[in-house]
Design a protein around this motif. Structure first.
Motif, PDB file in Angstrom:
ATOM      1  N   ALA A  14     -14.512  -6.694   4.014  1.00  0.00           N
ATOM      2  CA  ALA A  14     -14.639  -7.692   2.945  1.00  0.00           C
ATOM      3  C   ALA A  14     -13.347  -7.997   2.203  1.00  0.00           C
ATOM      4  CB  ALA A  14     -15.687  -7.224   1.937  1.00  0.00           C
ATOM      5  N   THR A  15     -12.373  -7.116   2.255  1.00  0.00           N
ATOM      6  CA  THR A  15     -11.172  -7.342   1.455  1.00  0.00           C
ATOM      7  C   THR A  15     -10.244  -8.367   2.082  1.00  0.00           C
ATOM      8  OG1 THR A  15     -10.037  -5.484   2.471  1.00  0.00           O
ATOM      9  CG2 THR A  15     -11.147  -5.068   0.386  1.00  0.00           C
ATOM     10  N   THR A  16      -9.577  -9.085   1.209  1.00  0.00           N
ATOM     11  CA  THR A  16      -8.579 -10.069   1.627  1.00  0.00           C
ATOM     12  C   THR A  16      -7.195  -9.481   1.359  1.00  0.00           C
ATOM     13  OG1 THR A  16      -8.436 -11.070  -0.564  1.00  0.00           O
ATOM     14  CG2 THR A  16     -10.109 -11.958   0.955  1.00  0.00           C
ATOM     15  N   PHE A  17      -6.175 -10.206   1.763  1.00  0.00           N
ATOM     16  CA  PHE A  17      -4.813  -9.784   1.476  1.00  0.00           C
ATOM     17  C   PHE A  17      -4.639  -9.577  -0.030  1.00  0.00           C
ATOM     18  CE2 PHE A  17      -0.609 -11.140   0.004  1.00  0.00           C
ATOM     19  CZ  PHE A  17       0.182 -10.167   0.605  1.00  0.00           C
ATOM     20  N   GLY A  18      -5.099 -10.539  -0.813  1.00  0.00           N
ATOM     21  CA  GLY A  18      -4.966 -10.445  -2.271  1.00  0.00           C
ATOM     22  C   GLY A  18      -5.693  -9.236  -2.843  1.00  0.00           C
ATOM     23  N   ASP A  19      -6.877  -8.937  -2.293  1.00  0.00           N
ATOM     24  CA  ASP A  19      -7.619  -7.752  -2.742  1.00  0.00           C
ATOM     25  C   ASP A  19      -6.822  -6.480  -2.465  1.00  0.00           C
ATOM     26  OD1 ASP A  19      -9.843  -9.252  -3.542  1.00  0.00           O
ATOM     27  OD2 ASP A  19     -10.830  -9.043  -1.590  1.00  0.00           O
ATOM     28  N   ARG A  20      -6.202  -6.421  -1.286  1.00  0.00           N
ATOM     29  CA  ARG A  20      -5.423  -5.223  -0.939  1.00  0.00           C
ATOM     30  C   ARG A  20      -4.210  -5.080  -1.848  1.00  0.00           C
ATOM     31  NH1 ARG A  20      -7.298  -6.937   4.082  1.00  0.00           N
ATOM     32  NH2 ARG A  20      -5.441  -8.153   4.523  1.00  0.00           N
ATOM     33  N   VAL A  21      -3.539  -6.185  -2.144  1.00  0.00           N
ATOM     34  CA  VAL A  21      -2.383  -6.138  -3.048  1.00  0.00           C
ATOM     35  C   VAL A  21      -2.829  -5.652  -4.423  1.00  0.00           C
ATOM     36  CG1 VAL A  21      -0.643  -7.503  -4.276  1.00  0.00           C
ATOM     37  CG2 VAL A  21      -1.060  -7.921  -1.851  1.00  0.00           C
ATOM     38  N   ALA A  22      -3.875  -6.271  -4.970  1.00  0.00           N
ATOM     39  CA  ALA A  22      -4.355  -5.905  -6.303  1.00  0.00           C
ATOM     40  C   ALA A  22      -4.842  -4.458  -6.334  1.00  0.00           C
ATOM     41  CB  ALA A  22      -5.464  -6.856  -6.742  1.00  0.00           C
ATOM     42  N   GLY A  23      -5.590  -4.056  -5.322  1.00  0.00           N
ATOM     43  CA  GLY A  23      -6.118  -2.693  -5.282  1.00  0.00           C
ATOM     44  C   GLY A  23      -5.026  -1.647  -5.174  1.00  0.00           C
ATOM     45  N   ALA A  24      -4.059  -1.888  -4.300  1.00  0.00           N
ATOM     46  CA  ALA A  24      -2.962  -0.935  -4.143  1.00  0.00           C
ATOM     47  C   ALA A  24      -2.112  -0.887  -5.407  1.00  0.00           C
ATOM     48  CB  ALA A  24      -2.110  -1.318  -2.931  1.00  0.00           C
ATOM     49  N   ARG A  25      -1.912  -2.047  -6.031  1.00  0.00           N
ATOM     50  CA  ARG A  25      -1.150  -2.091  -7.286  1.00  0.00           C
ATOM     51  C   ARG A  25      -1.851  -1.282  -8.356  1.00  0.00           C
ATOM     52  NH1 ARG A  25      -2.216  -4.663 -11.503  1.00  0.00           N
ATOM     53  NH2 ARG A  25      -3.554  -6.242 -10.539  1.00  0.00           N
ATOM     54  N   GLN A  32       0.474  -6.097 -13.347  1.00  0.00           N
ATOM     55  CA  GLN A  32       1.021  -7.240 -12.615  1.00  0.00           C
ATOM     56  C   GLN A  32       2.457  -7.498 -13.046  1.00  0.00           C
ATOM     57  OE1 GLN A  32      -2.042 -10.145 -13.540  1.00  0.00           O
ATOM     58  NE2 GLN A  32      -2.812 -10.048 -11.436  1.00  0.00           N
ATOM     59  N   ALA A  33       2.719  -7.363 -14.334  1.00  0.00           N
ATOM     60  CA  ALA A  33       4.075  -7.592 -14.843  1.00  0.00           C
ATOM     61  C   ALA A  33       5.056  -6.575 -14.266  1.00  0.00           C
ATOM     62  CB  ALA A  33       4.085  -7.536 -16.366  1.00  0.00           C
ATOM     63  N   ASP A  34       4.624  -5.306 -14.150  1.00  0.00           N
ATOM     64  CA  ASP A  34       5.489  -4.266 -13.586  1.00  0.00           C
ATOM     65  C   ASP A  34       5.870  -4.599 -12.143  1.00  0.00           C
ATOM     66  OD1 ASP A  34       5.330  -2.693 -15.896  1.00  0.00           O
ATOM     67  OD2 ASP A  34       3.648  -1.505 -15.123  1.00  0.00           O
ATOM     68  N   LEU A  46       2.791 -13.532  -8.397  1.00  0.00           N
ATOM     69  CA  LEU A  46       1.996 -12.381  -7.973  1.00  0.00           C
ATOM     70  C   LEU A  46       0.504 -12.671  -8.130  1.00  0.00           C
ATOM     71  CD1 LEU A  46       1.801  -9.470  -6.965  1.00  0.00           C
ATOM     72  CD2 LEU A  46       1.981  -8.731  -9.344  1.00  0.00           C
ATOM     73  N   VAL A  47       0.133 -13.309  -9.221  1.00  0.00           N
ATOM     74  CA  VAL A  47      -1.274 -13.662  -9.448  1.00  0.00           C
ATOM     75  C   VAL A  47      -1.776 -14.563  -8.318  1.00  0.00           C
ATOM     76  CG1 VAL A  47      -2.851 -14.931 -10.963  1.00  0.00           C
ATOM     77  CG2 VAL A  47      -1.210 -13.317 -11.941  1.00  0.00           C
ATOM     78  N   SER A  48      -0.958 -15.513  -7.888  1.00  0.00           N
ATOM     79  CA  SER A  48      -1.381 -16.405  -6.808  1.00  0.00           C
ATOM     80  C   SER A  48      -1.535 -15.641  -5.489  1.00  0.00           C
ATOM     81  CB  SER A  48      -0.420 -17.587  -6.648  1.00  0.00           C
ATOM     82  OG  SER A  48       0.803 -17.180  -6.100  1.00  0.00           O
ATOM     83  N   TRP A  49      -0.720 -14.600  -5.275  1.00  0.00           N
ATOM     84  CA  TRP A  49      -0.893 -13.762  -4.082  1.00  0.00           C
ATOM     85  C   TRP A  49      -2.189 -12.976  -4.172  1.00  0.00           C
ATOM     86  CZ3 TRP A  49       4.634 -11.222  -4.027  1.00  0.00           C
ATOM     87  CH2 TRP A  49       5.592 -12.187  -3.718  1.00  0.00           C
TER      88      TRP A  49
END
Length: 134
Positions: A14-25, A32-34, A46-49
């Protein structure tokens, strides 16, 4: 990433690229700022990714995988080495990186202050030489 149980946020189907980025972050404890600052991008990029509106270029993708401590393959496909549950270790690495960044900033400020002090000292010497001594 909209998941109710943060411990089991990753579902390979179910996860997308954006989900993986957000989850790993989030797993590393970075905001997000960091992450945006470390990547040298704007937060809105970053938000758009993370919202799967756009995708990063290869150089930023590689940097992001390193910063998030995941494999490039996992980031792109969800297969391979993803984030670990070693949150304390990740936070330690991120805290060390933040401390090094702060040291860099302080060093730059000290260099600027030193240059300013040298200019003031030179100015005072010039004023002293301009005043006649009796």
């Amino acid at each position: 990433m909209t998941v109710e149980n943060s411990e089991h946020w990753y579902d390979p189907q179910a996860t997308t690229f954006g989900d993986r980025v957000a989850g790993a972050r989030e797993q590393t404890g970075m905001s997000q700022a960091d992450l945006a600052k470390r990547l040298g991008i704007k937060v809105k990029t970053l938000v758009s990714w993370e919202n799967d509106v756009s995708e990063p270029r290869a150089n930023k993708l590689s940097m992001m995988a390193g910063l998030l401590n995941v494999s490039l393959r996992w980031l792109l496909t969800g297969e391979g080495d993803g984030p670990t549950d070693e949150g304390a270790d990740s936070r330690l690495v991120m805290n060390a990186a933040a401390a090094l960044s702060e040291i860099h900033d302080v060093r730059a400020q000290l260099a600027a202050s030193s240059a300013r002090l040298a200019r003031l000292e030179e100015s005072l010497r010039d004023m002293r030489e301009a005043v006649p001594v009796d």
